[in-house]
Structures are given as structure tokens and as C-alpha cells.
Design a protein around this motif. Sequence first.
Motif, short mmCIF file in Angstrom:
data_model
loop_
_atom_site.label_atom_id
_atom_site.label_comp_id
_atom_site.label_asym_id
_atom_site.label_seq_id
_atom_site.Cartn_x
_atom_site.Cartn_y
_atom_site.Cartn_z
N PHE A 92 0.74 -1.21 -0.10
CA PHE A 92 0.13 0.18 -0.09
C PHE A 92 0.76 1.17 -0.01
O PHE A 92 1.53 1.67 1.09
N LEU A 93 0.74 2.04 -0.89
CA LEU A 93 1.37 3.45 -1.08
C LEU A 93 0.84 4.60 -0.79
O LEU A 93 -0.49 4.52 -1.45
N GLN A 94 1.08 5.70 -0.48
CA GLN A 94 0.49 6.89 -0.55
C GLN A 94 1.16 7.98 -1.59
O GLN A 94 2.12 8.14 -1.25
N LEU A 95 0.56 8.21 -2.55
CA LEU A 95 0.99 8.98 -3.64
C LEU A 95 0.34 10.25 -3.60
O LEU A 95 -0.79 10.61 -3.20
N ARG A 96 0.69 11.36 -4.61
CA ARG A 96 0.41 12.40 -5.20
C ARG A 96 0.64 12.68 -6.47
O ARG A 96 1.66 12.58 -6.87
N GLU A 97 -0.43 13.15 -7.21
CA GLU A 97 -0.37 13.39 -8.83
C GLU A 97 0.41 14.86 -8.80
O GLU A 97 0.06 15.88 -8.24
N GLY A 98 1.51 14.90 -9.45
CA GLY A 98 2.26 16.15 -9.63
C GLY A 98 2.55 16.61 -11.15
O GLY A 98 1.97 15.68 -11.97
N PRO A 99 3.30 17.72 -11.47
CA PRO A 99 3.38 18.10 -12.78
C PRO A 99 4.37 16.91 -13.58
O PRO A 99 4.30 16.98 -14.68
N ARG A 100 5.01 16.12 -12.77
CA ARG A 100 6.16 15.20 -13.49
C ARG A 100 5.71 13.80 -13.49
O ARG A 100 6.28 12.86 -13.75
N GLY A 101 4.38 13.75 -12.97
CA GLY A 101 3.79 12.27 -12.51
C GLY A 101 3.54 12.16 -10.97
O GLY A 101 3.29 13.20 -10.38
N LEU A 102 3.65 10.93 -10.65
CA LEU A 102 3.25 10.45 -9.45
C LEU A 102 4.63 10.77 -8.27
O LEU A 102 5.43 10.41 -8.58
N SER A 103 4.16 11.35 -7.21
CA SER A 103 5.17 11.47 -6.04
C SER A 103 4.84 10.77 -5.08
O SER A 103 3.73 10.68 -4.54
N LEU A 104 6.11 10.28 -4.24
CA LEU A 104 5.89 9.43 -3.22
C LEU A 104 5.69 10.43 -1.75
O LEU A 104 5.32 10.08 -1.00
N GLY A 105 5.89 11.61 -1.97
CA GLY A 105 5.62 12.81 -1.14
C GLY A 105 6.29 12.79 0.21
O GLY A 105 7.21 13.31 0.22
N LEU A 106 5.67 12.24 1.00
CA LEU A 106 6.17 12.43 2.66
C LEU A 106 7.23 11.33 2.76
O LEU A 106 7.74 11.45 3.89
N ALA A 107 7.57 10.20 2.08
CA ALA A 107 8.63 9.36 2.37
C ALA A 107 9.03 8.66 0.92
O ALA A 107 8.35 8.05 0.39
N ASN A 108 10.33 8.77 1.18
CA ASN A 108 11.07 7.89 -0.11
C ASN A 108 11.97 6.78 0.73
O ASN A 108 13.10 6.78 0.54
#
Length: 398
Positions: free
Chosen positions: A92-108
Motif C-alpha cells: 500500500f502506497l500513498q501518492l500525489r499526482e504532480g507535474p512530472r507524474g506521481l510523487s511519493l510525497g512524505l517518504a522515499n
Amino acid sequence: MLCGQCAAEPLTLTRALVGAAAQIGDVEVFLGANFSRTFSRTSPPNLRFASYGALGTSMDLSRAGRLEVSQMHYSALHAAFAEGALKADVVFLQLREGPRGLSLGLANDYSALAARHARVVIAEVNAGVPVTTGADLPADIRIAAFVEAAMPPLDVPPAALGHVSEQIGRRLAELVPDGATIQIGVGAIPDAVLAALTSHRDLGLHSGVMTDRVLDLIEAGAMTDARKTRNPGAAVTNTLIGTRRLYDYADGNPHLMVMPASETHDHCVLRSIDRFFSINSGIEVDLAGRVNAERAGGQQVGGLGGIADFTRGARASKGGASIIALPATADGGRISRIVARVEAATIGPGDVDFVVTEFGVADLRLASVRERAGRLTAIAHPDFRDGLERAACGGGPG
């Protein structure tokens, strides 16, 4: 199955898992550092839990005998998931749609690495997650299903500061020079240290976590990252743990990088950072300088985590130092946290430069065994010093 940790926990998915547990059979859930109450000792019995430590709210699972802990340093955990030595069927991942595609956001972190080898990856897309520099979702991860988040990401406010933690913070701040790059954790002691550093200049961040208290330093002009010898001009972290204020600051900010553990925790990287100061806490420290960050009263209440990665990196850094900070007592003053011998040695005596309590600073650099014992006894609570002195002389703890 494995889910994102810290503020990157996909709450809509994890809560749905708990709610549907009775319909899906036995499941082992791999947790990281948890700050939500999604999983607890009252979770359905067919959910079994594993982790690299009893960290945050996962400590309650450990105390209930429901958490299986793996003894792995954070850097080794990262490598094991990257190589596929550790695998999860479902991620299970939490993501955000960004200008360059999907971002992991709060944790990499290791979650993205586990997703590369997983049979099924389900992504919760949350508009409240920041799009962070360095945390683009790897292109080779295939998402089987997307779920819209039903709630904002987890909010973790700073800890309240008490008199003891503030004393420790002030003492520790005197050890940190202007221009240092710091690593710090989460909780009352780390927050007190950060609060005491506001008069410093040109501090930098290279850490496993970044919190609202770090943002306080940036806004006060104390942290500029200008003198860093690696990634100058940018704070570097593996995870963000904070409030909406921190997440808004991180969104699209090129001066804040959320990087994988191969950058944040790697020994060669850490030793290349001049004036790198690791600032960590522990459950207890013994008279040899060993630190226990794992067990208390026979129970798992912590874990290896990244403490060894950071302390050893700091000791290898030019002009750097490894600092352990902790209150002198626990349980309302009834238990000394400076002890004759630790219950578990998470890091050894050669990994620590300074130990700080509210009673002072023990400088362990170049100290003999006898000198170490004397300096650590001197920063223990006065009620326990006689017993520690007898223990140091071979007479037992008294």
C-alpha cells in the motif's frame, strides 16, 4: 503485506484493511515507525504484525506480544528490499499526482523498493500530500489500483517541551557549531534540541526525518543549508513527519529533498559530509558508553533503526560528532537511565562521542574505561551516583 510508514501511511487503505480483516483471512502486516492508531493490540486477531522496531505507536503492539521485530539497521533494511531479499505480496502506497507524474510525497523509503518486487501494488492518491523534490515514483512500479484518499495525511504536531528536555536541549546546543549539518529524530528531546538551536547560523539538515521544529529553524534563519558539503542549499530527509505547515512548505520546494536511504543513511555518504552531527536518544547508557535503544524490562520498546548508521557516519565525518541525549531518570525518578550495564547494546562504546543529560555532558572522546565510567556517573541523577561508583569499582550496582 506492507504499508507506508510515519505520515506516509495510506490511512484510507490501512483502515479499510482493519475493517475487512475478518473477510480476508490471515495477513502479516509489515509496519515501520507508526504514528497513527490504525493498528493496535485490539486489531483483529488474524492480522499479524512485523517491523524493524517497536517504534511510535507500534510499541503498544509489542507490549501486547503482537509484534515480531527484525534486528536490522535501517540501511540494511533498505538494501534487503531493494535486492528483493525481503518481499511483500501486497504493498500500500500513498501518492500525489504532480507535474512530472506521481510523487511519493512524505517518504522515499523501503516501501517504494518493496513495490518493485510486489505481486500487487495499490496506491492511495491524496491531494493533501506534497509533491516533493527527489521523491518521484520510480517508473518501473506498476500500480494495480488507485484509491482516492478519504482523509488528509496524518498530522503529527511537535512534542510539548518540559523543563528537563529544555535543559538537555540547551546543553546539547552548545556542542553544535555554526555550519554543522545535523541529523535528528522525533520526540521531546529532539524537539528541545531544535528549539535551542535558533541562535545558530548556517545549519544544515541531512536526516531520516524532518519535522515542524526543523521548519522553525529555517524560518528563524538558523538553518540555511548553505555550508553543507553535500547537497548545499537543500535540506535532505528520508521522511517528513509533521503538520500541514510542514507539508505546504515541502510542496514543490527545490530546497527540500526527500531522498531514499541509499542517500540519507549510507555510510559513505554520511562520512563525506563535513561537520556532520548525529543527535539521537536512547533508553539507557551504561558506564562503558554502550547505548540501549531497543529493550526495557525485557520487552521490545524500540529498535535498531538508523541510530548505528548515523552515529558511525558522524564519527567518520571531518569535524563531526555522535551525540546521545536522554533524561537521567525514568518512571518518575525511580529508575536511572545511566546504568552499570545496558539490557541490550544497540550501539557500542566506540560509536558515541558525547552523552548529554540534564545534569551535564560526558565527553567520551579518547577517554579510558575508568574515565568513561567517571564521566557518565557525573551526569547521572545524584540519587544514583553512589551505586554507579560502586559498580564501576566492581562492587555491583549497590
